[in-house]
Every structure is written in C-alpha cells, then in structure tokens.
Design a protein around this motif. Sequence first.
Motif, PDB file in Angstrom:
ATOM      1  N   HIS A  66       0.503  15.481 -16.333  1.00 21.94           N
ATOM      2  CA  HIS A  66      -0.338  15.622 -16.607  1.00 21.94           C
ATOM      3  C   HIS A  66      -0.738  14.764 -17.762  1.00 21.94           C
ATOM      4  O   HIS A  66       0.098  14.537 -19.133  1.00 21.94           O
ATOM      5  N   VAL A  67      -1.668  14.605 -17.965  1.00 24.91           N
ATOM      6  CA  VAL A  67      -2.935  13.724 -18.378  1.00 24.91           C
ATOM      7  C   VAL A  67      -3.843  13.939 -19.142  1.00 24.91           C
ATOM      8  O   VAL A  67      -4.662  14.313 -18.745  1.00 24.91           O
ATOM      9  N   ALA A  68      -4.075  13.711 -20.532  1.00 23.97           N
ATOM     10  CA  ALA A  68      -5.040  14.411 -21.045  1.00 23.97           C
ATOM     11  C   ALA A  68      -5.657  13.172 -21.602  1.00 23.97           C
ATOM     12  O   ALA A  68      -5.604  12.596 -20.758  1.00 23.97           O
ATOM     13  N   SER A  69      -6.966  14.085 -21.668  1.00 27.78           N
ATOM     14  CA  SER A  69      -8.176  13.508 -21.381  1.00 27.78           C
ATOM     15  C   SER A  69      -8.056  12.227 -22.832  1.00 27.78           C
ATOM     16  O   SER A  69      -7.679  12.004 -23.380  1.00 27.78           O
ATOM     17  N   GLY A  70      -9.650  10.808 -22.013  1.00 27.86           N
ATOM     18  CA  GLY A  70      -8.725   9.697 -22.832  1.00 27.86           C
ATOM     19  C   GLY A  70      -9.374   8.851 -22.061  1.00 27.86           C
ATOM     20  O   GLY A  70      -9.922   8.969 -20.365  1.00 27.86           O
ATOM     21  N   THR A  71      -9.503   7.728 -22.232  1.00 25.61           N
ATOM     22  CA  THR A  71      -8.961   6.797 -21.072  1.00 25.61           C
ATOM     23  C   THR A  71      -8.098   5.781 -21.280  1.00 25.61           C
ATOM     24  O   THR A  71      -7.788   5.091 -22.002  1.00 25.61           O
TER      25      THR A  71
END
Length: 612
Positions: A66-71
């Motif tokens: 799972h990847v958190a919000s961001g760039t």
Amino acid sequence: MKKYSLSLVSIFLAGFSASSFAHSEAHPTRFIAENGVDQGNCAKASNPCASIAYAVSQSSKGDKIHVASGTYYAQEMDIFYLLNDMVAVKGGYSTDDNFHKFSADKNITTIVGIPAEYRERLEQKGFRLLQDTKGNAEQRIKPAYLELLERYKKITTTIEKPTSCANGKASEYPCHSIDMQSHLPLSQISSNPTSANDIWGYIDLNNNREYAVLGLQNGTTVIDVTDPAAPAEVGSISGVNSTWRDVKVYQYLDSSENSYKAYAYVTTEGNGGLQIIDLTDAPNSISLVNTIRVFDTAHNVYLGNIDYANGTALTGHDAYLYIAGSNLSGGNSSRGSYRIFDLTDPVNPALVTTPASAGYVHDATNLIIDDSRTDQCAAGHNPCEIFVDFNENTVDIWDTTDKANPTRISSTGYTGASYTHSGWYSADKNYIFIQDELDERNLGVNTTLYVMDIRDLQAPTIAGSYVGTTRAIDHNGFTLGDKYYMSNYKRGLTVLDVSNPTEPKEIGYFDTYPIPEANDPQFDGAWGAFPYLPSGNILVSDISNGLFVLKDNSQIGDDAPPTGGGGTTNPPTVTPEPESSGGGGGVFHYWLILGLGLIGILRRRNNLASGR
C-alpha cells in the motif's frame, strides 16, 4: 540442550510458521510513504519504506503493498512491478490513518516517469500518472527504458509463431536446445486476465487433439494446441480472482456411449471451492458442470493413479482426487490436511477421508510400488500406493492403498529447508526431486533442487542436488523418463538430465521471462510446465507472459549450456529481513534450521517408538 530450550524453539516455530511460510496463512501488507526509509521489511505502517522496488524485494507472491499519497518518481523497473499481480501494489492510502482506508480521490498518489499508455492500468491500482516534467532530467523517461518497454509490449500483445533456438536466442528469448512453437500472451485470451498460474494438458482420446488447460487470475481457459504453431482458445470459465489456481484432468471411457469423457478439476486460494469443468465437447465448447463446496479454498488438487498424458486411470487401479492445503479442519485433523475423493461419479466426487494430524499439505505426488519396500507399507499392501506430501518443512510419505485409512510411513526434513514446496519422483521410483520455494531468497543460494533417496521409506535421506547458474526460484517440476522439466520462475523452463538421479545436470532451458532480463529470486515468469503430451510438445505457463508451446531438442548426455546461459549475472538484490508480524516468504533466521532439525529428530524418535 536443556528441555526449556527445545520448548522455546517449538513455541517460536509455532508462531513463525504462521508468519513466514507462504501459503498456509495470511500474507502481510507492506507500506510505502514519501518520508519512508528503505530499510527493514516495510510491514509496519509506522515504519514505511520509500520505494516500490525495495518493498517488492521484501515480498512474496500474494503479499500486498500500500502506497501513501504523495509524488513518487518511478525507477526503471517499477512499471514491471506495477504490472505484476503476484505482489499487488496499490496507491490511494494515507499515513494520517496508518494506511487504514483506501481512497484514490482523497489520497492522491502520483507517479512520475511512466508512459501515458499505462495510465488506465495505473488508475485501476489507485495511482495518478503524471507524465515527464520538462526540464527536470531526473523525471525524464530514458531512451533505453522506452526501448525496453517497446520490446516488452511486443511480447505481451502479439501471438508469436515458431522460432528456432539459434546462438542462444529464439527471438527475444534466451535458450539452449529448446525451440519456441508458439507464444499466446494473456492479452489474446478472451477473459482479459492480468496474470496466469498453473498449467496442465491432455490428449482427447476421441479425436487425438491436444489441449492446454491454463489457470488464470480470473478463471481457467482451455486452449487447443493440436497445431502447436496456432494455439486456439476453446473457451474460458470464470472464477473468483486469485493469484493461485491449480488444475488437473481426468478422462475415462463411458461404456454406455463408447466414447471418452474428460473433466478438469480446479482449485483456488480464493473462495471458490472445487470447480469441475466438462471438456468432452472440445474443441467446440467447455462448460462448468459443478462446484463442490466441501471446502472453500484449497491450494492444490492432485489426481492419483493416473497416466498423465491423457488423464486416464492406470491399468488395474482406480483414479482418486486429492485436495491439498484446504481451509478446513475437523475432528482431530489439521487445517490444510489432504483430503481424498472417490471419482466413481466424476461430476460429483465423494469425500472418502481426511487424515488426522497431517499438517498443512502444500503439494503432492503419488507412485505405486511393488518391490521389497512394500514390507514397510501396511500388511497386505502389495502393490502399495505411496502418497508423497510436501509439508512446508518436511517431505512426508504415506501409504494410501486403503483410502479410508491412510498411514504415515515417515516425515523427513533436510538442511536448508525454507519452504518445502513440491516435487516429483524419478523414473525408477527410488528418488524424490524436491523444489524448495524460498531457499534462493532466504539463503542467498542459486537455484537448488534437492534429491531425496527413498529406497528406505522409513528413513529417507538427501542424496544429491542440482545447483543452477542463477538465483531464479525453482517452483514446480515433473519427470519424463530420464529428464526433469522444471519451471524456474524468472529463468523460464529448465530441463535436467536425471539419468543419474543423484547428479542432475542441466541440458536445456528456455527463458519465458526475458524482459526485464533479471533472473533474480522474485515471483514472476514460469509458474508451471507440462511435459506429457504425446506429441512431445512442452507446455509452460508464464505469470506475466501467458502460454508457451515449446519443442525440446535436448538429449540425455548432452553438455550443459555454455557458461552464462540464461544469465549468470544477477542485478543487485536486497536480502529480505526478518518480519516481526504478518506472513509471506521474506523471512529467515539461520538458527531456524537448527530448530527444524531438532523437530525432525524428535519426529523420527516418535516414529520409531510407535513402530512407524
């Protein structure tokens, strides 16, 4: 060693087996955030790592990321990790709630540096794609990367025709002594699967047509390979989405109609029970005729006493269906214990028994013996039906001649056991070839196939091994005469000369996973192989690349491929670190071997004491 030390080892193993061995329990979720650090195993939301590549290196098939919000700026291999469903990478999470709730709209997870044609696929995975930011060199897609993607797109979208192996290559595919008859990519299958898994095959005895039965992430498809240069889909049966499917085929003569009927039996780790597919009307159509709900999930299905080329019962024996690694336990039987079904009515298999205390049975094979070893079977069992149970960290041998009352003859571990996954027996039935699915990752070794001597069924021993030239993981294997055909994940198909079973020697290979060219210990590439078609054609299922029909030109006694064949140089890999929680396969403590060895000794003593 003091008694309490053994107890501590046992307690540790009881918890450890649930968290580290790949299929008997739940898989972990790993976490990525902008402010993460690429260290540890990424399995705690409070300690995320920073990159997709690192998180994948810590994962086994079936795990989630799972990847958190961001760039995030895509590294060159990230697109292949995102397209590979063996480890499910998904954006749209937030560190604010410890990755608890998915929302692609609120938790915008942007990835930069991947071509626009993958936008829709990435959106399905919770990512927003931002194309190159002009003027910033680190965000530009490199020409070499674009060229690699073009080659990748070709092999994943185009049906490929016969290509000979010459000078170490068949088109894009590294090879030695094996030609490509055809390649059917997943994109050409009507159900639009995102990955493939198991493979089986058979010849229809009514018309002598040959078929491949291919497991998919979203079901099962049957492909006519009678003309190996022109594989043709007969039909697909949908099923619950799952990384895992296993399939076997049973065929019998219906005397009332004087014709053969054939059925495929399909299990899945998803909540799908046992699907039974009627193959009799192929190549016109196939149909789902029953779904057995005696269990919900199962890792494997196996047919005993079978001629594997056509699925018919061996002369003088009845065919039986074995279910391995199901979700059920009952009475004093273990969760995952094998189950035996009678096939008198092939559309409605009848449960015969579930052995008590078998443990979690991951995979199996069976053989019939009629030599002096039958003295080690139950009284009167000559010939004796032997069931070989690959039990995560041991190879267990059972006498299943009396299906209602199977008895275990022995349970044997071995040094280096990380996940005793599967295997097959030698032509002389004196040896078992063992695939261990996690030793390459956990021990840092090259592909290793173990050879177990079973001339004494009560006290098997390791008698030899094959060590390959890369760290690609060996998965499933099958013996045909003096050859062993082994699916080798990212290295594709490996063919071994086992005329001397204790000294297997490589004589051929075909790399079904050439792009990216990395024969590392990760879960992609060749899942399964089927070598028993009467035509001699070899079927291989590739997780990302679909179905290959191959022609084996290797000969017993051939020299090994030239040094470097299939890629001896592996890119740098990150050794998986110990996990404190969760499941999956990226875990190992060297002293675990000692604990397994001690348990093996205790089991042996108990067996001797009980007369087994």
